[in-house]
Design a protein around this motif. Structure first.
Motif, short mmCIF file in Angstrom:
data_model
loop_
_atom_site.label_atom_id
_atom_site.label_comp_id
_atom_site.label_asym_id
_atom_site.label_seq_id
_atom_site.Cartn_x
_atom_site.Cartn_y
_atom_site.Cartn_z
N TYR A 288 9.36 36.14 44.51
CA TYR A 288 8.41 35.65 43.52
C TYR A 288 9.08 34.89 42.37
O TYR A 288 8.40 34.43 41.46
CB TYR A 288 7.59 36.82 42.96
CG TYR A 288 6.59 37.34 43.96
CD1 TYR A 288 5.28 36.87 43.97
CD2 TYR A 288 6.96 38.27 44.92
CE1 TYR A 288 4.36 37.33 44.90
CE2 TYR A 288 6.05 38.73 45.86
CZ TYR A 288 4.75 38.26 45.84
OH TYR A 288 3.84 38.70 46.78
N THR A 289 10.39 34.74 42.43
CA THR A 289 11.11 34.01 41.38
C THR A 289 12.19 33.15 42.01
O THR A 289 12.93 33.62 42.88
CB THR A 289 11.76 34.98 40.38
OG1 THR A 289 10.74 35.75 39.73
CG2 THR A 289 12.55 34.22 39.31
N VAL A 290 12.26 31.89 41.58
CA VAL A 290 13.35 30.99 41.98
C VAL A 290 14.27 30.82 40.78
O VAL A 290 13.81 30.56 39.66
CB VAL A 290 12.82 29.63 42.45
CG1 VAL A 290 13.98 28.69 42.78
CG2 VAL A 290 11.92 29.79 43.67
N ARG A 302 24.98 28.05 32.81
CA ARG A 302 23.59 27.93 32.40
C ARG A 302 22.70 28.27 33.59
O ARG A 302 23.05 28.00 34.74
CB ARG A 302 23.28 26.51 31.90
CG ARG A 302 24.06 26.10 30.66
CD ARG A 302 23.61 26.88 29.43
NE ARG A 302 24.30 26.47 28.24
CZ ARG A 302 25.43 27.00 27.80
NH1 ARG A 302 25.99 27.99 28.48
NH2 ARG A 302 26.01 26.57 26.69
N SER A 303 21.54 28.84 33.31
CA SER A 303 20.64 29.18 34.41
C SER A 303 19.20 29.09 33.93
O SER A 303 18.91 29.14 32.73
CB SER A 303 20.92 30.59 34.94
OG SER A 303 20.72 31.55 33.93
N LYS A 304 18.30 28.93 34.90
CA LYS A 304 16.88 28.84 34.58
C LYS A 304 16.09 29.39 35.76
O LYS A 304 16.46 29.18 36.92
CB LYS A 304 16.49 27.40 34.29
CG LYS A 304 15.08 27.25 33.70
CD LYS A 304 14.85 25.85 33.15
CE LYS A 304 13.51 25.76 32.44
NZ LYS A 304 13.29 24.42 31.82
N SER A 305 14.97 30.07 35.46
CA SER A 305 14.16 30.68 36.50
C SER A 305 12.70 30.32 36.30
O SER A 305 12.26 29.97 35.20
CB SER A 305 14.31 32.21 36.47
OG SER A 305 15.64 32.60 36.63
N ARG A 306 11.95 30.44 37.39
CA ARG A 306 10.50 30.30 37.32
C ARG A 306 9.88 31.30 38.28
O ARG A 306 10.31 31.43 39.44
CB ARG A 306 10.06 28.89 37.69
CG ARG A 306 8.53 28.70 37.60
CD ARG A 306 8.09 27.30 37.94
NE ARG A 306 6.63 27.21 38.01
CZ ARG A 306 5.98 26.13 38.43
NH1 ARG A 306 6.65 25.04 38.76
NH2 ARG A 306 4.66 26.13 38.49
N SER A 307 8.89 32.05 37.79
CA SER A 307 8.22 33.05 38.62
C SER A 307 6.84 32.55 39.04
O SER A 307 6.23 31.71 38.36
CB SER A 307 8.09 34.36 37.85
OG SER A 307 9.36 34.90 37.56
N VAL A 340 21.53 28.78 43.99
CA VAL A 340 20.09 28.94 44.15
C VAL A 340 19.83 30.37 44.62
O VAL A 340 20.47 30.84 45.56
CB VAL A 340 19.51 27.94 45.17
CG1 VAL A 340 18.02 28.21 45.40
CG2 VAL A 340 19.72 26.51 44.69
N THR A 341 18.89 31.04 43.95
CA THR A 341 18.57 32.42 44.29
C THR A 341 17.06 32.63 44.27
O THR A 341 16.37 32.06 43.41
CB THR A 341 19.21 33.40 43.28
OG1 THR A 341 20.62 33.19 43.25
CG2 THR A 341 18.93 34.85 43.66
#
Length: 414
Positions: A288-290, A302-307, A340-341
């Motif tokens: 449910y999250t990239v 640096r990192s960024k996520s979107r659910s 990528v996770t």
């Protein structure tokens, strides 16, 4: 409330990969040995090295070229992950002969709760027995920390290497742990250590002398946990079932040179997304999250996520969102590593949210399989069969090796 009196071991294999190679090839014993990536590429770094190599100043993560400069006689070996997997399985099999309360936390370390099988005076004797068995039967050295909780056991196992056995009690904390640099404390990463130092917290003693509220104000919820550990408190149980926890599936790639071309970087994102989608399919999970990670040329991360409300598992979705996140995150500077996770994993049968028509079709295809599995579990027990378990597996990516080795323990339980 006082903690329940427990006796826990933390077993840590010494220079595990290098030790396995020396056990496999006795001619390497007594020599400076390092397991490393490809020396011709940027990712040519030392994965681990023998204590003979460490005597020259070689250490894990050191570039191969620098290690060779420090130790010209250094013997470089390409990693052979199947050997390490087999050795790890054998080590944990020995531990489970004594108790089922064994919690693997990585390929070369784990916790063991021996509270019900020994008294305090017998703990050292049992630790010596286990240590000698692993050396005799597997030809591999290990260190063991003995303590009333996980944190202290972990700290204790670090204190004598190789082949050490260390007891660390709560009453020892002020004179053993407090004088140490705060960065040496288990659970304190580089960023947290830097934040603590900015607040004037240089030693574990300084953290312990704060009030609990001050620690929380400085570090948030994490501060509460670290403050308790600075006082030797840790109530976490040894949980053999934690091996089955699912958190994320991801891949990262260290580039051969600092990349500035967005076109090329997007190609890497595509490759990584394909690997992640393939592993999700293999394991039978959706997420449910990239999450996208960038490491710049100067090692800044640096990192960024979107659910999402809908489950993510298809390659085109992972790739599309990963590219979008990368574009929003990248500042145009040279990139050293990308990752990528997919996080917040579930099996399709656990999904309760409203599905789209397309995702419903995909999940529905697996319904007969899940129904069959459930029938077999009811008849023969829940561990008789599990979705996604393979009898054999050929790992194609070293970056996921340490995470995926836990599948071996799932098969053991099966």
């Amino acid at each position: 409330m006082a903690e329940k009196s427990r006796i826990l071991f933390h077993l840590d294999m010494n220079s595990f990969f290098a030790s396995v190679e020396q056990a496999y090839n006795p001619e390497l014993k007594g020599k400076p040995v390092a397991v490393a990536g490809n020396p011709k590429e940027r990712k040519g770094i030392i994965i681990t090295c023998s204590y003979e190599a460490r005597a020259y100043g070689v250490y894990t993560t050191m570039p191969v070229w620098e290690a060779k400069r420090k130790c010209p006689s250094l013997l470089l070996i390409q990693p052979t992950f199947e050997r390490y997997r087999i050795a790890s399985q054998a080590m944990f099999a020995i531990l489970r002969e004594y108790t089922n309360l064994v919690e693997p936390v990585s390929i070369d370390e784990g916790y063991v709760d021996v509270s019900d099988i020994v008294t305090g005076s017998d703990a050292v004797t049992l630790a010596e027995t286990i240590q000698k068995r692993i050396l005799r039967e597997l030809d591999l050295p290990c260190s063991i920390g003995i303590a009333p909780n996980k944190f202290l056991a972990k700290m204790a196992s670090r204190m004598k290497k190789p082949m050490g056995i260390t007891i660390l009690r709560r009453r020892d904390v002020p004179h053993v742990l407090w004088p140490l640099e705060v960065g040496e404390m288990h659970g304190v990463g580089d960023k947290t250590a830097e934040k603590l130092k900015e607040a004037g917290i240089l030693k574990i003693r300084d953290l312990a002398k704060m009030t609990e509220n001050q620690a929380i104000e400085t570090l948030g919820k994490h501060g509460e946990k670290l403050w308790k550990r600075a006082h030797g408190m840790d109530a976490r149980p040894v949980d053999p079932d934690s091996v089955f926890e699912r958190k994320s599936v991801g891949n990262s790639m260290t580039l051969s040179y600092d990349e500035t071309s967005k076109k090329e970087l997007m190609k890497h994102i595509e490759k990584l997304s394909k690997k992640v989608a393939s592993r999700l399919k293999e394991k039978g999970y959706v997420g449910y999250t990239v999450h996208v990670q960038i490491r710049y040329y100067d090692w800044q991360n640096r990192s960024k996520s979107r659910s999402f409300k809908e489950p993510i598992y298809r390659l085109e979705d992972i790739e599309r969102y990963a590219k979008k996140l990368f574009s929003e995150l990248w500042n145009g500077e040279p990139v050293r590593l990308v990752g990528v996770t997919v996080q917040q994993l579930k099996e399709p049968g656990e999904i309760t949210e409203q599905l789209t028509f397309d995702s419903y079709q995909q999940v529905a295809k697996e319904e007969p399989v899940r129904a069959l599995i459930q029938d077999l579990q009811k008849k023969f027990g829940e561990t008789s069969i599990r979705k996604g378990v393979r009898l054999s597996k050929n790992e194609g990516s070293t970056s996921s090796f340490s995470k995926d080795f836990l599948n071996d323990h799932k098969r053991k339980e099966d």
